[in-house]
Design a protein around this motif. Structure first.
Motif, PDB file in Angstrom:
ATOM      1  N   ALA A  65     -35.032 -31.216 -66.279  1.00  0.00           N
ATOM      2  CA  ALA A  65     -35.611 -30.398 -66.268  1.00  0.00           C
ATOM      3  C   ALA A  65     -37.255 -30.734 -65.643  1.00  0.00           C
ATOM      4  CB  ALA A  65     -36.383 -29.744 -66.850  1.00  0.00           C
ATOM      5  N   TRP A  66     -36.695 -31.532 -64.711  1.00  0.00           N
ATOM      6  CA  TRP A  66     -38.162 -32.312 -63.666  1.00  0.00           C
ATOM      7  C   TRP A  66     -38.669 -31.643 -63.437  1.00  0.00           C
ATOM      8  CZ3 TRP A  66     -38.342 -30.982 -59.092  1.00  0.00           C
ATOM      9  CH2 TRP A  66     -37.981 -30.666 -58.921  1.00  0.00           C
ATOM     10  N   TRP A  67     -38.898 -30.473 -63.046  1.00  0.00           N
ATOM     11  CA  TRP A  67     -40.093 -29.767 -62.708  1.00  0.00           C
ATOM     12  C   TRP A  67     -41.455 -29.390 -63.176  1.00  0.00           C
ATOM     13  CZ3 TRP A  67     -34.660 -28.320 -63.278  1.00  0.00           C
ATOM     14  CH2 TRP A  67     -34.609 -27.598 -63.929  1.00  0.00           C
ATOM     15  N   HIS A  68     -40.545 -29.763 -64.748  1.00  0.00           N
ATOM     16  CA  HIS A  68     -41.522 -29.166 -66.195  1.00  0.00           C
ATOM     17  C   HIS A  68     -42.781 -29.931 -65.697  1.00  0.00           C
ATOM     18  CE1 HIS A  68     -39.521 -25.935 -67.472  1.00  0.00           C
ATOM     19  NE2 HIS A  68     -38.627 -26.286 -68.239  1.00  0.00           N
ATOM     20  N   MET A  69     -43.010 -30.914 -65.077  1.00  0.00           N
ATOM     21  CA  MET A  69     -43.934 -32.312 -64.823  1.00  0.00           C
ATOM     22  C   MET A  69     -45.111 -32.060 -64.044  1.00  0.00           C
ATOM     23  SD  MET A  69     -41.780 -35.733 -64.903  1.00  0.00           S
ATOM     24  CE  MET A  69     -40.986 -35.618 -63.034  1.00  0.00           C
ATOM     25  N   PHE A  70     -44.297 -30.496 -63.352  1.00  0.00           N
ATOM     26  CA  PHE A  70     -45.448 -30.382 -62.190  1.00  0.00           C
ATOM     27  C   PHE A  70     -46.791 -29.464 -63.470  1.00  0.00           C
ATOM     28  CE2 PHE A  70     -42.830 -31.152 -59.591  1.00  0.00           C
ATOM     29  CZ  PHE A  70     -43.285 -31.877 -58.775  1.00  0.00           C
ATOM     30  N   LYS A  71     -46.064 -28.965 -64.681  1.00  0.00           N
ATOM     31  CA  LYS A  71     -47.404 -28.030 -65.507  1.00  0.00           C
ATOM     32  C   LYS A  71     -47.246 -26.767 -64.340  1.00  0.00           C
ATOM     33  CE  LYS A  71     -48.225 -30.950 -68.779  1.00  0.00           C
ATOM     34  NZ  LYS A  71     -46.910 -31.733 -68.663  1.00  0.00           N
ATOM     35  N   SER A  72     -46.203 -26.121 -63.974  1.00  0.00           N
ATOM     36  CA  SER A  72     -46.703 -25.489 -63.228  1.00  0.00           C
ATOM     37  C   SER A  72     -45.870 -24.039 -63.243  1.00  0.00           C
ATOM     38  CB  SER A  72     -46.502 -25.391 -61.751  1.00  0.00           C
ATOM     39  OG  SER A  72     -46.130 -24.015 -60.784  1.00  0.00           O
TER      40      SER A  72
END
Length: 125
Positions: A65-72
């Protein structure tokens, strides 16, 4: 014919010249000049306003779930919607197989065809 070629060339030159302008207020961005360089295998990216710095460790895998790194929350909702509506790899495989069969059927119509009919009948006079 010459006038047409000259007109095409002139139009092409005008189009190219229009692509090269960037506007009257363009200012070239400053190039960062770091004061030190890191010798270890990690890169630390500068933090945005009110966000922690990001660290990239070379060779370390990313979370699924790499997109959680953007915290968006906007990115999270788009990815969740995409994953929910994605039919999966198996469905994509079958859609590709169906498309390949449709191509084979359309190619078959261009091949030579032979037809033969027979008829048997009896009649009284």
């Amino acid at each position: 014919m010459k006038a047409r070629q000259m007109g095409s060339a002139a139009l092409f030159m005008v189009m190219i010249a229009g692509c090269s302008s960037v506007g009257p207020n363009f200012k070239r961005p400053l190039t960062p000049h770091p004061s030190t360089y890191s010798t270890h295998d990690s890169k630390i990216l500068p933090a945005a306003v009110d966000m922690p710095a990001q660290e990239l460790i070379i060779g370390q895998g990313l979370d699924k779930a790499w997109w959680h790194m953007f915290k968006s929350s906007a990115i999270d909702s788009i990815v969740q919607q995409t994953l929910h509506n994605n039919p999966g790899l198996k469905a994509a495989y079958y859609a590709l197989a169906e498309a390949q069969e449709r191509v084979a059927v359309s190619k078959g119509a261009r091949q030579p065809q032979v037809n033969m009919t027979t008829d048997v009948g009896r009649s009284r006079y």
